[in-house]
Design an enzyme around this catalytic site. Structure first.
Site, mmCIF file in Angstrom:
data_model
loop_
_atom_site.group_PDB
_atom_site.id
_atom_site.type_symbol
_atom_site.label_atom_id
_atom_site.label_comp_id
_atom_site.label_asym_id
_atom_site.label_seq_id
_atom_site.Cartn_x
_atom_site.Cartn_y
_atom_site.Cartn_z
ATOM 1 C CB ALA A 55 -10.548 -13.866 -31.044
ATOM 2 N N GLY A 85 -11.371 -19.197 -30.775
ATOM 3 C CA GLY A 85 -12.735 -18.780 -31.073
ATOM 4 C C GLY A 85 -13.347 -19.603 -32.205
ATOM 5 C CD GLU A 93 -14.126 -19.985 -27.249
ATOM 6 O OE1 GLU A 93 -13.502 -19.071 -27.807
ATOM 7 O OE2 GLU A 93 -14.496 -19.933 -26.070
ATOM 8 C CD GLU A 100 -8.401 -19.552 -26.795
ATOM 9 O OE1 GLU A 100 -7.827 -20.661 -26.752
ATOM 10 O OE2 GLU A 100 -9.452 -19.357 -27.409
#
Ligand code: NAD
Length: 697
Positions: free
Chosen positions: A90, A136, A139, A159
């Protein structure tokens, strides 16, 4: 024959599906269909070199899904159009300054809905990953039915290093797909997973070379590739009692790595899995709330700040480095490792010394290092070794774009080496020194081209320490400073520009911290208690252990130099410490220093008493006070550079985002008052620096 350096650096050619003649419908994505009616959604985020996930990227993906649901293709491929990799996670900038967890949770719920929709597609969906798939990005790949890895790809959930945990359904999907204990371990440590391991874990279904991507995709669309399915034992590990037991053990292990008092994220992740593991819907909901709560925490905001500091330093060297050939003088601890690292990063390197033995030792160490960091890529190891040439006679000097001197720390010796080197060097070449303490003005006396002489202060061990202080002096040419920073960034190291001054930033600020610890030993305080006080503040290791790691001989030499060069009140270095160094008890490298070392670990006595409340401040505030002084003296004009140097060069508690930032967060007036109180109690060495008024302004 092609130039091996250029071959190494050439971008790879990616198979991105068919090209389209019609203008693109999307800003960040490209959607085409191949002859077998497989849709290729290629993410090539506009205006940036690496793909990150942001709201606009996900909203476009949502529109693509609209279209695919109406006009169904035979399958869907998601891959990246960027040569470097898939998706780097992200875009953390969107979280800077976030203070409202409810707003974050709403934002996350929208993103979840889009990714859930991708997962629900009833056609085969395939993520093709080259380079990296992080956070992300991973993901998104996990929401596809199949994952094809291109050789050399890597995966990870970094993260936790940002004070967060996966927030786009990754906790549920990853623990569902593979052994949940392994999945948790990767998310808790942020460790990278390379292709072979990813295949063994079941994270990817097939690993192919780039040229076979198209046929692997076609096989997937025809239903000929089988997706990994978790085993029976994996599911048992997620049963209630087993989960609770495993969670308790994870908490205990995490305390040793990232204490809960400072790093909430790993514990939030363990809580999530313990409470909801195995129940996807509940886990995904809880993940959103937990992620939102973490984002607004002080630890996450500071750790995101550290990420941005790293980006800032990288940006200082963003020009493309023109340095292709490097000659290193002195094949000792530093020179050998600098040469090895440069060769690993694709440069042609020659390595000289006055003796053959250190060169042979350095090449052997390089081979060992490559064996560790290549992840089984023997070709990469061999190529790097081919680029590293022993050069006892110094033939490489004439061809080098950059000559790095890493000879012993003696002014006259270094100057005599330069006198021999400079006439042989190309006029356009740069001469650099790895000195850790000698002023560049002293070393540049007598040079024909002082404007092309710069400091490149690497830290030990070179392959692990990210920081390089790029040291300037009055006579340095601007383009040489730029080239030196670009060279450092090209080595995937972080360039911190500093002005020539005793100890530069890191050694100067660390010394009062280490000497205060020695003063405490003199007062009879147990070494373990002193280290504990620093660790309670958030340092990864305490000052006594750190001094042993750096080497007591090196610490002592730096302290002596700083005392000589600066009018500075510092605790005395006691005779017993000098005697230790003279007796060869130098720390970890000799097996004994302030601690005895076994298998790379300091042997500490148990049962140390709790540190006195003054001790943390006594250790840390002189270091912070020195950072303020460095700013006042213009060793760096940028508090961010000082903060970054202390984090990446000295391991300053990352969740505090650097010494100067910490002082601001604690309150500058309060820090000053505390220093004044310590001055009354312990003496002048705690007197607040003039730098505080500059920071207050
Ligand atoms: P070292 O003693 O391990 O290596 C020095 C090498 O230089 C030896 O192999 C020696 O044979 C060689 N040498 C001596 N005279 C030479 C000459 N005239 N020409 C060519 N080579 C010669 O030293 P080191 O620890 O690698 O330190 C080198 C430099 O790096 C010093 O300036 C030191 O301050 C700096 N530095 C050291 C560290 C550290 O932790 N060791 C960290 C940062 C910077």
């Amino acid at each position: 024959m092609s130039d091996p350096v250029l071959t190494f650096l050439a971008p790879r050619v990616l198979d991105l599906g068919p090209t389209s003649a019609t203008p693109p419908d999307y800003v960040h994505w490209r959607l085409t269909r191949d002859r077998e009616n497989v849709a290729w959604a290629v993410l090539d985020k506009a205006g940036v070199s690496a793909n990150t996930l942001s709201e606009d990227v996900l909203l476009e993906l949502d529109k693509i899904l609209d279209r695919l649901e109406v006009d169904r293709p035979r399958g869907l491929v998601i891959r990246s159009g960027k040569p470097a990799g898939f998706i780097a996670g992200a875009d953390v900038r969107q979280f800077v300054g976030a203070a409202d967890p409810q707003a974050i949770e709403t934002q996350m719920a929208k993103a979840h809905a889009i990714i859930d929709r991708l997962e629900r597609l009833t056609i085969p969906t395939v993520a093709v990953v080259h380079g990296y798939a992080l956070g992300g990005g991973l993901e998104i790949a996990l929401a596809c039915h199949l994952r094809i890895a291109v050789e050399g790809a890597s995966f990870g959930f970094p993260e936790v290093q940002l004070g967060l945990h996966p927030g786009l359904g990754g906790v549920a999907r990853f623990t569902n797909l593979i052994d949940p204990l392994q999945a948790m371990s990767f998310m808790l440590t942020g460790k990278t997973i390379h292709t072979a391991q990813a295949k063994a874990l079941g994270l990817v279904d097939v690993v192919v070379p780039e040229r076979h991507v198209r046929s692997a995709v076609a096989a997937a669309a025809r239903g000929e590739l089988r997706a990994h399915e978790p085993g029976f034992i994996d599911r048992l590990k997620e049963a209630g009692p087993a989960r609770r037991l495993a969670a308790a053990r994870m908490r205990q292990e995490a305390e040793g790595q990232a204490p809960s008092a400072h790093y909430p994220a790993p514990y939030a992740l363990i809580d999530l899995w313990e409470q909801y593991g195995g129940d996807d819907a509940a886990l995904k909901l809880a993940e959103q709330a937990s992620f939102a709560k973490l984002v607004v925490s002080e630890a996450a905001q500071n750790l995101i700040g550290v990420f941005l500091l790293r980006e800032k330093l990288r940006g200082l060297g963003s020009a493309e480095s023109q340095i292709k050939r490097v000659h290193v003088v002195g094949a000792g601890a530093m020179g050998g490792d600098i040469a090895a690292w440069c060769a690993w990063k694709g440069l042609q390197v020659t390595l000289g010394d006055v003796k053959a033995e250190p060169i042979a030792g350095a090449i052997k160490r390089a081979a060992e290092l490559y064996g560790k960091i290549s992840h089984g890529d023997r070709l990469a190891e061999r190529d790097a070794l081919d680029r590293l040439t022993p050069d006892l006679k110094g033939d490489g000097v004439r061809h080098a774009d950059l000559v790095i001197e890493a000879a012993p720390e003696k002014t006259d010796l270094k100057k005599s080496i330069y006198a021999g080197l400079e006439p042989q060097m190309k006029p356009s070449a740069i001469l650099a020194t790895n000195t850790s303490s000698i002023r560049l003005e002293m070393l540049s006396e007598g040079l024909a081209r002082p404007e092309r002489f710069v400091g490149l202060h690497f830290f030990n061990p070179v392959s692990r320490m990210q920081l390089v202080e790029v040291v300037s002096h009055e006579g340095l040419a601007g383009d040489v400073a730029d080239a030196a920073r670009a060279f450092v960034a090209g080595l995937e190291r972080l360039p911190a520009p500093v002005r020539s001054a005793p100890g530069f930033i890191v050694n100067r600020a660390l010394t009062p911290y280490l000497l205060e610890a020695v003063a405490m030993i003199e007062e009879g305080i147990a070494k373990e208690t002193i280290d504990q006080a620093a660790e309670d503040f958030g340092m990864p290791v305490g000052p006594i252990e750190l001094a042993d790691q750096v080497g007591l001989d090196i610490c002592l030499a730096v302290a002596d130099m700083l005392k000589r060069e600066l009018d500075w009140d510092m605790p005395e270095t006691p005779d017993w410490l000098r005697q230790k160094v003279e007796a060869g008890k130098l720390g970890r490298k000799s097996g004994e220093g302030l601690y005895v070392w076994r298998d790379g670990k300091a042997i500490k006595a148990g049962g140390a008493s709790d540190p006195d409340p003054d001790m943390g401040d006594r250790l840390v505030l002189p270091m912070i006070n020195t950072c303020a002084e460095l700013l006042a003296q213009g060793v760096s004009d940028d508090p961010d550079v000082i903060d970054a140097a202390m984090i990446f060069g000295a391991g300053f508690a990352p969740f505090r985002r650097g010494p100067l930032h910490y002082a601001k967060q604690r309150g500058l007036a309060q820090v000053r008052e505390r220093l004044e109180a310590l001055e009354v109690k312990f003496g002048r060495r705690f007197r607040p620096s003039d730098g505080w008024s500059r920071l207050e302004a």
